[in-house]
Write a protein that holds these residues in place. Structure first.
Motif, PDB file in Angstrom:
ATOM      1  N   GLY A  36       0.823  -1.195   0.000  1.00  0.00           N
ATOM      2  CA  GLY A  36       0.000   0.000   0.000  1.00  0.00           C
ATOM      3  C   GLY A  36       0.864   1.255   0.000  1.00  0.00           C
ATOM      4  N   GLN A  37       0.531   2.175  -0.900  1.00  0.00           N
ATOM      5  CA  GLN A  37       1.252   3.436  -1.011  1.00  0.00           C
ATOM      6  C   GLN A  37       0.381   4.562  -0.479  1.00  0.00           C
ATOM      7  OE1 GLN A  37       4.570   3.705  -2.192  1.00  0.00           O
ATOM      8  NE2 GLN A  37       4.306   1.511  -1.833  1.00  0.00           N
ATOM      9  N   VAL A  38       1.022   5.475   0.223  1.00  0.00           N
ATOM     10  CA  VAL A  38       0.343   6.652   0.759  1.00  0.00           C
ATOM     11  C   VAL A  38       1.019   7.888   0.186  1.00  0.00           C
ATOM     12  CG1 VAL A  38      -0.408   5.439   2.842  1.00  0.00           C
ATOM     13  CG2 VAL A  38       1.761   6.715   2.864  1.00  0.00           C
ATOM     14  N   ALA A  39       0.574   9.052   0.587  1.00  0.00           N
ATOM     15  CA  ALA A  39       1.019  10.306  -0.021  1.00  0.00           C
ATOM     16  C   ALA A  39       2.293  10.861   0.608  1.00  0.00           C
ATOM     17  CB  ALA A  39      -0.103  11.336   0.052  1.00  0.00           C
ATOM     18  N   PHE A  40       3.281  10.018   0.840  1.00  0.00           N
ATOM     19  CA  PHE A  40       4.585  10.486   1.294  1.00  0.00           C
ATOM     20  C   PHE A  40       5.461  10.762   0.088  1.00  0.00           C
ATOM     21  CE2 PHE A  40       4.442   7.900   5.514  1.00  0.00           C
ATOM     22  CZ  PHE A  40       3.758   8.924   6.140  1.00  0.00           C
ATOM     23  N   ASP A  41       6.257  11.833   0.171  1.00  0.00           N
ATOM     24  CA  ASP A  41       7.268  12.060  -0.856  1.00  0.00           C
ATOM     25  C   ASP A  41       8.505  11.230  -0.509  1.00  0.00           C
ATOM     26  OD1 ASP A  41       8.751  13.471   1.096  1.00  0.00           O
ATOM     27  OD2 ASP A  41       8.310  15.431   0.227  1.00  0.00           O
ATOM     28  N   GLU A  42       9.576  11.397  -1.286  1.00  0.00           N
ATOM     29  CA  GLU A  42      10.768  10.577  -1.077  1.00  0.00           C
ATOM     30  C   GLU A  42      11.479  10.853   0.248  1.00  0.00           C
ATOM     31  OE1 GLU A  42      11.946  14.076  -3.743  1.00  0.00           O
ATOM     32  OE2 GLU A  42      10.249  12.729  -3.547  1.00  0.00           O
ATOM     33  N   HIS A  43      11.108  11.927   0.949  1.00  0.00           N
ATOM     34  CA  HIS A  43      11.695  12.255   2.253  1.00  0.00           C
ATOM     35  C   HIS A  43      10.748  11.899   3.408  1.00  0.00           C
ATOM     36  CE1 HIS A  43      14.852  14.206   0.024  1.00  0.00           C
ATOM     37  NE2 HIS A  43      13.953  14.941  -0.608  1.00  0.00           N
ATOM     38  N   ARG A  44       9.703  11.172   3.105  1.00  0.00           N
ATOM     39  CA  ARG A  44       8.681  10.750   4.066  1.00  0.00           C
ATOM     40  C   ARG A  44       7.864  11.931   4.605  1.00  0.00           C
ATOM     41  NH1 ARG A  44       7.259   5.916   6.076  1.00  0.00           N
ATOM     42  NH2 ARG A  44       6.296   5.799   8.105  1.00  0.00           N
ATOM     43  N   ASN A  45       7.762  12.993   3.806  1.00  0.00           N
ATOM     44  CA  ASN A  45       6.893  14.121   4.139  1.00  0.00           C
ATOM     45  C   ASN A  45       5.538  13.886   3.494  1.00  0.00           C
ATOM     46  OD1 ASN A  45       8.949  15.674   5.465  1.00  0.00           O
ATOM     47  ND2 ASN A  45       9.771  16.150   3.443  1.00  0.00           N
ATOM     48  N   LEU A  46       4.479  14.127   4.233  1.00  0.00           N
ATOM     49  CA  LEU A  46       3.137  13.969   3.686  1.00  0.00           C
ATOM     50  C   LEU A  46       2.854  15.073   2.679  1.00  0.00           C
ATOM     51  CD1 LEU A  46       0.434  12.382   3.825  1.00  0.00           C
ATOM     52  CD2 LEU A  46      -0.324  14.101   5.484  1.00  0.00           C
ATOM     53  N   VAL A  47       2.374  14.699   1.521  1.00  0.00           N
ATOM     54  CA  VAL A  47       1.970  15.649   0.485  1.00  0.00           C
ATOM     55  C   VAL A  47       0.460  15.824   0.586  1.00  0.00           C
ATOM     56  CG1 VAL A  47       1.798  16.020  -2.010  1.00  0.00           C
ATOM     57  CG2 VAL A  47       3.874  14.992  -1.030  1.00  0.00           C
ATOM     58  N   GLY A  48      -0.010  17.055   0.673  1.00  0.00           N
ATOM     59  CA  GLY A  48      -1.437  17.330   0.619  1.00  0.00           C
ATOM     60  C   GLY A  48      -2.209  17.053   1.896  1.00  0.00           C
ATOM     61  N   GLU A  49      -1.678  17.446   3.024  1.00  0.00           N
ATOM     62  CA  GLU A  49      -2.418  17.216   4.270  1.00  0.00           C
ATOM     63  C   GLU A  49      -3.814  17.830   4.164  1.00  0.00           C
ATOM     64  OE1 GLU A  49      -2.074  17.595   9.097  1.00  0.00           O
ATOM     65  OE2 GLU A  49      -0.323  18.036   7.855  1.00  0.00           O
ATOM     66  N   GLY A  50      -4.835  17.021   4.413  1.00  0.00           N
ATOM     67  CA  GLY A  50      -6.222  17.466   4.363  1.00  0.00           C
ATOM     68  C   GLY A  50      -6.788  17.599   2.960  1.00  0.00           C
ATOM     69  N   ASP A  51      -6.020  17.263   1.930  1.00  0.00           N
ATOM     70  CA  ASP A  51      -6.418  17.442   0.530  1.00  0.00           C
ATOM     71  C   ASP A  51      -6.422  16.086  -0.192  1.00  0.00           C
ATOM     72  OD1 ASP A  51      -6.653  17.993  -2.177  1.00  0.00           O
ATOM     73  OD2 ASP A  51      -5.201  19.644  -2.151  1.00  0.00           O
ATOM     74  N   PRO A  52      -7.594  15.453  -0.325  1.00  0.00           N
ATOM     75  CA  PRO A  52      -7.626  14.127  -0.946  1.00  0.00           C
ATOM     76  C   PRO A  52      -7.132  14.111  -2.395  1.00  0.00           C
ATOM     77  CG  PRO A  52      -9.861  14.911  -0.499  1.00  0.00           C
ATOM     78  CD  PRO A  52      -8.926  15.885   0.128  1.00  0.00           C
ATOM     79  N   LYS A  53      -7.344  15.192  -3.159  1.00  0.00           N
ATOM     80  CA  LYS A  53      -6.855  15.221  -4.544  1.00  0.00           C
ATOM     81  C   LYS A  53      -5.332  15.194  -4.587  1.00  0.00           C
ATOM     82  CE  LYS A  53     -10.662  17.414  -6.976  1.00  0.00           C
ATOM     83  NZ  LYS A  53     -11.069  18.509  -7.864  1.00  0.00           N
ATOM     84  N   ALA A  54      -4.701  16.034  -3.782  1.00  0.00           N
ATOM     85  CA  ALA A  54      -3.236  16.072  -3.749  1.00  0.00           C
ATOM     86  C   ALA A  54      -2.671  14.748  -3.246  1.00  0.00           C
ATOM     87  CB  ALA A  54      -2.759  17.225  -2.878  1.00  0.00           C
ATOM     88  N   GLN A  55      -3.317  14.175  -2.237  1.00  0.00           N
ATOM     89  CA  GLN A  55      -2.839  12.890  -1.728  1.00  0.00           C
ATOM     90  C   GLN A  55      -2.995  11.797  -2.783  1.00  0.00           C
ATOM     91  OE1 GLN A  55      -3.659  11.531   2.216  1.00  0.00           O
ATOM     92  NE2 GLN A  55      -3.415  13.575   3.111  1.00  0.00           N
ATOM     93  N   ALA A  56      -4.118  11.769  -3.480  1.00  0.00           N
ATOM     94  CA  ALA A  56      -4.336  10.745  -4.504  1.00  0.00           C
ATOM     95  C   ALA A  56      -3.291  10.849  -5.607  1.00  0.00           C
ATOM     96  CB  ALA A  56      -5.745  10.859  -5.077  1.00  0.00           C
ATOM     97  N   ARG A  57      -2.988  12.060  -6.037  1.00  0.00           N
ATOM     98  CA  ARG A  57      -1.959  12.235  -7.081  1.00  0.00           C
ATOM     99  C   ARG A  57      -0.601  11.723  -6.608  1.00  0.00           C
ATOM    100  NH1 ARG A  57      -4.730  17.299  -8.081  1.00  0.00           N
ATOM    101  NH2 ARG A  57      -5.869  17.089 -10.034  1.00  0.00           N
ATOM    102  N   GLN A  58      -0.238  12.024  -5.363  1.00  0.00           N
ATOM    103  CA  GLN A  58       1.052  11.545  -4.839  1.00  0.00           C
ATOM    104  C   GLN A  58       1.062  10.027  -4.715  1.00  0.00           C
ATOM    105  OE1 GLN A  58       3.899  13.394  -4.235  1.00  0.00           O
ATOM    106  NE2 GLN A  58       4.870  11.396  -3.994  1.00  0.00           N
ATOM    107  N   VAL A  59      -0.062   9.454  -4.295  1.00  0.00           N
ATOM    108  CA  VAL A  59      -0.147   7.995  -4.192  1.00  0.00           C
ATOM    109  C   VAL A  59       0.083   7.362  -5.566  1.00  0.00           C
ATOM    110  CG1 VAL A  59      -1.711   6.057  -3.765  1.00  0.00           C
ATOM    111  CG2 VAL A  59      -1.605   7.952  -2.133  1.00  0.00           C
ATOM    112  N   PHE A  60      -0.566   7.892  -6.603  1.00  0.00           N
ATOM    113  CA  PHE A  60      -0.376   7.314  -7.940  1.00  0.00           C
ATOM    114  C   PHE A  60       1.032   7.554  -8.466  1.00  0.00           C
ATOM    115  CE2 PHE A  60      -4.868   6.562  -7.838  1.00  0.00           C
ATOM    116  CZ  PHE A  60      -4.970   5.355  -8.522  1.00  0.00           C
ATOM    117  N   GLU A  61       1.650   8.664  -8.098  1.00  0.00           N
ATOM    118  CA  GLU A  61       3.046   8.876  -8.477  1.00  0.00           C
ATOM    119  C   GLU A  61       3.935   7.847  -7.786  1.00  0.00           C
ATOM    120  OE1 GLU A  61       6.518  10.242 -10.242  1.00  0.00           O
ATOM    121  OE2 GLU A  61       4.416  10.359 -10.845  1.00  0.00           O
TER     122      GLU A  61
END
Length: 134
Positions: A36-61
């Motif tokens: 399972g992938q979540v919306a962390f970038d390569e530094h383990r920072n969450l991308v898009g806190e509170g923003d499901p669109k931003a999180q979904a894009r990061q998950v697919f990336e």
């Protein structure tokens, strides 16, 4: 529909048509299973806190990068399992999925609302199965 080494059966006889997924995907090759992938970038920072669109894009990336590491791409995916803390995030997930799978047959998919993921600020987690042509 056949895509390279995969066959997509969107409407099996006697089964109601699906919306936004394929009921059955079969194929031959090497199995690739992504955690399972979540919306962390390569530094383990969450991308898009509170923003499901931003999180979904990061998950697919992240899924794209994991597939590439295995010598695969989204055309090889046979199944997504989507976990969300609110099923209302499904349109955002589908929008991001459609950006990454543009022009490809959709894989099989399950979408599940869960009470929580491993961190409260993580809204979406997606795992994938792929079959890579050998």
């Amino acid at each position: 529909m056949t895509t390279t080494h995969l066959t997509h059966i969107t409407e099996p006889p006697g089964v109601a048509p699906g919306t936004g997924y394929t009921h059955v995907v079969t194929g031959t090759g090497r199995l690739v299973q992504l955690s399972g992938q979540v919306a962390f970038d390569e530094h383990r920072n969450l991308v898009g806190e509170g923003d499901p669109k931003a999180q979904a894009r990061q998950v697919f990336e992240n899924l794209r990068r994991c597939l590439a590491a295995a010598g695969a791409d989204f055309s090889d995916v046979v199944k997504f399992t989507i976990f969300m803390t609110d099923i209302a995030y499904l349109p955002a997930v589908r929008e991001a999925r459609d950006e990454y799978l543009s022009g490809l047959p959709l894989p099989a998919s399950s979408a599940v609302q869960v009470a929580a993921l491993f961190k409260p600020e993580v809204l979406i987690e997606i795992e994938a199965l792929a079959i890579v042509r050998e």
